[in-house]
Scaffold this motif. Structure first.
Motif, short mmCIF file in Angstrom:
data_model
loop_
_atom_site.label_atom_id
_atom_site.label_comp_id
_atom_site.label_asym_id
_atom_site.label_seq_id
_atom_site.Cartn_x
_atom_site.Cartn_y
_atom_site.Cartn_z
N LEU A 159 0.88 -1.20 -0.52
CA LEU A 159 -0.18 -0.25 -0.04
C LEU A 159 0.68 1.26 0.03
N ALA A 160 2.15 1.20 1.17
CA ALA A 160 3.08 2.59 0.64
C ALA A 160 3.29 3.01 -0.68
N SER A 163 2.97 6.87 -5.60
CA SER A 163 2.94 7.20 -6.45
C SER A 163 1.65 7.59 -6.79
N VAL A 164 1.33 7.28 -6.07
CA VAL A 164 -0.64 8.02 -6.61
C VAL A 164 -0.69 9.52 -5.66
N ASN A 187 -0.87 15.14 -5.80
CA ASN A 187 -0.23 16.61 -5.08
C ASN A 187 0.40 16.95 -6.49
N LEU A 188 0.87 16.88 -7.86
CA LEU A 188 1.68 17.37 -8.37
C LEU A 188 1.13 19.40 -9.33
N SER A 213 4.63 12.63 -0.69
CA SER A 213 4.88 11.92 -1.15
C SER A 213 4.95 10.29 -0.93
N ILE A 214 5.95 10.72 0.35
CA ILE A 214 6.97 9.19 0.97
C ILE A 214 5.78 8.84 2.04
N GLY A 215 5.94 10.82 2.85
CA GLY A 215 4.53 11.36 4.03
C GLY A 215 3.61 10.19 3.80
N ALA A 216 2.72 10.70 2.47
CA ALA A 216 2.05 9.93 2.02
C ALA A 216 1.55 8.17 1.98
#
Length: 163
Positions: free
Chosen positions: A42-43, A48-49, A54-55, A126-129
Motif C-alpha cells: 500500500l505504501a 506514486s498515487v 499533488n503534482l 509523497s513519501i509521507g503519504a
C-alpha cells in the motif's frame, strides 16, 4: 490550481486526469478496505498515487511564488531605474545598489532554488503519504502528506529565504 487542471484536461486523457485529481484520502481507504492492501504494498502504491495527485497543487504553489517574486524584482528594478534617472550623480553600481546583471542572476538563482524546494516538498509529501498509509490508511495518508510537506519546508526554508 483550477487553471492547471483546465490545462491538463486539454492535454491529457481522462485516465491521467483522474490520476492527477484523485482524492488520496479516499483512495487509500478504498485500497485498504476493499482490496485488502496493507503495509509496503500500500505504501508503494500511495507514494506514486500521491505524487501524481499533488503534482498540480505543488506546481500551482510554485507558480504563485514565482509570480510574486518576479513582480517584486521588477518593482525593485523600476525603483532603482527611477532613482538613477532622478539623480544622475548616483550610479546604479554604487556600493548599496545591485547591478542589473547581478539582479538577473539573483532572480534566476532564487527561481531555481524555489523550484528545487517545491520538488523536494512534493517528494517528501509523497513519501509521507506512503508511510502514513502503512500506519493508518486514509487519515494516516493525509497526516503523512502534511508532515512530509512540513518537514521539507523546514529543511529548505533557509535555502530559499536567504540569499
Amino acid at each position: 490550481m483550477r487553471l492547471y487542471e483546465w490545462i491538463a484536461s486539454k492535454w491529457v486523457d481522462q485516465e491521467m486526469m483522474d490520476r492527477l485529481t484523485i482524492d488520496t484520502f479516499l483512495y487509500a481507504k478504498r485500497k485498504s478496505e476493499v482490496e485488502g492492501k496493507r503495509g509496503t504494498e500500500l505504501a508503494r502504491e500511495m507514494f506514486s498515487v500521491s505524487w501524481r495527485a499533488n503534482l498540480i497543487s505543488f506546481l500551482a504553489d510554485y507558480s504563485v511564488h514565482q509570480v510574486i517574486m518576479l513582480y517584486a524584482y521588477y518593482c525593485y528594478a523600476q525603483q532603482k531605474r527611477r532613482k538613477s534617472e532622478e539623480d544622475s550623480v548616483m550610479s546604479m553600481e554604487s556600493h548599496d545598489d545591485m547591478p542589473q546583471g547581478h539582479l538577473i542572476l539573483f532572480t534566476v538563482r532564487k527561481s531555481t532554488l524555489l523550484g528545487l524546494s517545491r520538488g523536494i516538498a512534493l517528494g517528501f509529501s509523497s513519501i509521507g503519504a506512503g508511510l502514513g498509509s502503512m500506519v493508518a490508511p486514509s487519515w494516516g495518508t493525509l497526516i503523512g502528506t502534511n508532515l512530509g510537506d512540513g518537514l521539507a519546508a523546514s529543511l529548505t526554508e533557509d535555502l530559499v529565504d536567504h540569499p
